[in-house]
Write a protein that holds these residues in place. Structure first.
Motif, PDB file in Angstrom:
ATOM      1  N   ASN A   1      -3.783   7.336  -1.009  1.00  0.00           N
ATOM      2  CA  ASN A   1      -3.228   5.998  -0.853  1.00  0.00           C
ATOM      3  C   ASN A   1      -3.921   4.990  -1.761  1.00  0.00           C
ATOM      4  O   ASN A   1      -5.081   5.165  -2.129  1.00  0.00           O
ATOM      5  CB  ASN A   1      -3.280   5.551   0.617  1.00  0.00           C
ATOM      6  CG  ASN A   1      -4.692   5.297   1.102  1.00  0.00           C
ATOM      7  OD1 ASN A   1      -5.307   4.281   0.783  1.00  0.00           O
ATOM      8  ND2 ASN A   1      -5.229   6.231   1.898  1.00  0.00           N
ATOM      9  N   GLU A  21       1.377   5.424   0.094  1.00  0.00           N
ATOM     10  CA  GLU A  21       0.795   6.670   0.586  1.00  0.00           C
ATOM     11  C   GLU A  21       1.683   7.822   0.137  1.00  0.00           C
ATOM     12  O   GLU A  21       2.874   7.860   0.444  1.00  0.00           O
ATOM     13  CB  GLU A  21       0.680   6.647   2.109  1.00  0.00           C
ATOM     14  CG  GLU A  21      -0.051   7.861   2.676  1.00  0.00           C
ATOM     15  CD  GLU A  21      -0.454   7.677   4.127  1.00  0.00           C
ATOM     16  OE1 GLU A  21      -1.553   8.098   4.501  1.00  0.00           O
ATOM     17  OE2 GLU A  21       0.356   7.096   4.897  1.00  0.00           O
ATOM     18  N   ILE A  58      -5.027   5.405   5.901  1.00  0.00           N
ATOM     19  CA  ILE A  58      -4.762   3.975   5.916  1.00  0.00           C
ATOM     20  C   ILE A  58      -5.142   3.440   7.293  1.00  0.00           C
ATOM     21  O   ILE A  58      -4.816   4.046   8.316  1.00  0.00           O
ATOM     22  CB  ILE A  58      -3.282   3.676   5.603  1.00  0.00           C
ATOM     23  CG1 ILE A  58      -2.944   4.183   4.192  1.00  0.00           C
ATOM     24  CG2 ILE A  58      -2.999   2.187   5.701  1.00  0.00           C
ATOM     25  CD1 ILE A  58      -1.503   3.977   3.788  1.00  0.00           C
ATOM     26  N   ARG A  96       0.859  -1.197   0.000  1.00  0.00           N
ATOM     27  CA  ARG A  96       0.000   0.000   0.000  1.00  0.00           C
ATOM     28  C   ARG A  96       0.887   1.236   0.000  1.00  0.00           C
ATOM     29  O   ARG A  96       1.829   1.331   0.791  1.00  0.00           O
ATOM     30  CB  ARG A  96      -0.977   0.016   1.173  1.00  0.00           C
ATOM     31  CG  ARG A  96      -1.944   1.209   1.099  1.00  0.00           C
ATOM     32  CD  ARG A  96      -3.213   0.968   1.868  1.00  0.00           C
ATOM     33  NE  ARG A  96      -4.158   0.121   1.157  1.00  0.00           N
ATOM     34  CZ  ARG A  96      -5.131   0.554   0.357  1.00  0.00           C
ATOM     35  NH1 ARG A  96      -5.264   1.843   0.127  1.00  0.00           N
ATOM     36  NH2 ARG A  96      -5.949  -0.283  -0.232  1.00  0.00           N
ATOM     37  N   ASN A 141      -3.059  13.438   1.946  1.00  0.00           N
ATOM     38  CA  ASN A 141      -2.432  12.279   1.316  1.00  0.00           C
ATOM     39  C   ASN A 141      -3.386  11.555   0.375  1.00  0.00           C
ATOM     40  O   ASN A 141      -4.605  11.769   0.402  1.00  0.00           O
ATOM     41  CB  ASN A 141      -1.946  11.282   2.383  1.00  0.00           C
ATOM     42  CG  ASN A 141      -0.855  11.853   3.254  1.00  0.00           C
ATOM     43  OD1 ASN A 141      -0.310  12.920   2.966  1.00  0.00           O
ATOM     44  ND2 ASN A 141      -0.531  11.160   4.325  1.00  0.00           N
TER      45      ASN A 141
END
Length: 439
Positions: free
Chosen positions: A277, A212, A250, A210, A275
């Motif tokens: 993600n 970001e 997240i 993942r 952000n």
């Protein structure tokens, strides 16, 4: 005797039950979980609504989310998805608009960078609206069909006029039985199929990092849409971006006894972030479910170390082959939205995934026409689990007449929209509404 017994009250089972109810069929719907109002956050997959209670993201596309287009044909599949969306809107989904990821100019730029765009139309309900829609559906269904919650089917016996199902306290007779247990019912389903003399085939497992990054980095790509989906055809397989969350966070997700990084839409938060993600998933295939689960546990479980540990590393450090420290994170320009352990992905993630990730990010920089910040954060490791593929006819009937498997437990669908469409399709077949059945 019931006309149809459905085992599993996720979206596949719900859409099938709704179709059968509308045509006056007698239906029994059994689920190991609880009614919607009694479900807790720990019961993410069991109970009325299944995984549909979460983000409620319906992608109307033949390009991903399962192999329903290969089974029914793309035209029929898209027609069914229109019907899925119409039914959702009947119960309130039109409170949010759909959006499209189609962008011909972006598609051309992506190809020049070595990537492909995947086009879809999305109705992203979010957790709150999803629950309200499911609550309305549950109320309507309860008026005409029979429910058994917190109930496990112990045995299923084929009889000359249908099936006999036994639970701890009751027995039921049914002309037809439909498995709609999703990925969470895989082990139960395997045991039942073995007793009935049926076997499953290969199993897919997706693992991914993942990512970001700064939300501003994607603004040139997301001017006309909420998200985009990108695919990279690597030597190890086609890697695909998943669950893109501009201004999102997240969070931890718990599945299969493992803890993984997952995305949360900004609509589910009191305030957004600066952000963006998403996960880059790479698929793998295994001969059996046991092999797939063992591999996932060997990778993600080793990262977890028996706790909820998730490792995070700065992109600049990964490219320099150096470990990220807690002090590095404290000074990082991009603030992590998940509390994770600073570390070195090369020591904890399979080399193949690192190679594909770096190749993808190189191509993404070409597409964005700017370098990614070295402060970009990489979390290991996300996973997406699938049920083994079960051989079924074009109308989802197994090799045992009268026994069907729809939704994600069939191994054919991997998404809410395709699971729901499979339920509608079988409902139309069982009530003789399908005009033409593929031979």
């Amino acid at each position: 005797m019931y006309d149809v017994t459905i085992i599993g009250a996720g979206v596949a089972g719900i859409f099938l039950a709704h179709e059968l109810m509308a045509q006056g069929q007698t239906v029994l719907l059994i689920d190991a979980g609880k009614p919607l109002e009694q479900r807790t956050t720990q019961e993410a997959y069991l109970g009325f609504g299944g995984l549909g209670k979460s983000e409620g993201k319906y992608n109307y596309s033949a390009g991903f989310g399962g192999e329903l287009a290969e089974k029914l044909g793309p035209e029929k599949m898209l027609q069914l998805m229109q019907q899925v969306d119409a039914l959702l809107c009947r119960y309130g989904a039109d409170e949010v608009d759909t959006y499209s990821t189609s962008n011909p100019e972006l598609a051309t730029r992506a190809r020049a960078a070595g990537l492909e765009t995947i086009e879809t139309t999305v109705r992203h309900l979010g957790t709150g609206l999803s629950e309200r829609i499911l609550r309305r559906l549950e109320a309507v269904l309860q008026k005409q069909i029979t429910f058994r919650f917190e109930t496990f089917v112990e045995t299923i016996e084929k009889q000359h006029n249908g099936f006999l199902l036994t639970t701890k306290h009751e027995t039921f007779s049914s002309q037809r039985v439909v498995f709609a247990t999703g990925r969470s019912g895989t082990e139960w389903m395997q045991a039942q199929l073995q007793t009935l003399g049926l076997t499953q085939n290969k199993t897919r497992l997706d693992l991914g990092i993942r990512i970001e990054m700064e939300e501003t980095a994607f603004r040139t790509l997301l001017q006309d849409t909420f998200e985009t989906k990108l695919a990279y055809a690597s030597a190890a397989g086609t890697a695909v971006t998943y669950c893109m969350n501009p201004k999102g966070r997240i969070i931890r997700k718990h599945q299969e006894g493992l803890v993984m990084p997952d995305g949360q839409n900004f609509r589910e938060q009191e305030s957004g972030t600066t952000n963006l993600n998403f996960t880059l998933f790479l698929p793998r295939y295994f001969a059996t479910l046991a092999e797939a689960n063992h591999y996932a546990a060997s990778v993600i479980g080793r990262i977890n170390q028996g706790t909820d540990r998730i490792v995070v590393q700065r992109l600049g450090d990964l490219r320099s082959a150096r470990m990220t420290s807690s002090a590095d994170l404290a000074e990082n320009k991009i603030r992590p939205t998940l509390e994770a352990t600073a570390g070195h992905l090369m020591e904890e993630v399979p080399e193949t995934d690192i190679t594909v990730l770096l190749e993808f990010l190189d191509r993404l920089e070409h597409l964005l026409e700017t370098p990614l910040s070295p402060d970009t954060l990489l979390y290991g490791m996300d996973g997406k689990f699938y049920a083994p593929v079960l051989s079924t006819s074009p109308v989802f009937e197994t090799d045992l007449p009268g026994l069907y498997a729809i939704g994600d437990c069939s191994g054919v669908t991997h998404s809410l929209s395709q699971a729901a469409a499979s339920g509608l399709y079988l409902g139309q077949h069982l009530t003789q509404k399908t005009a033409v059945l593929r031979e």
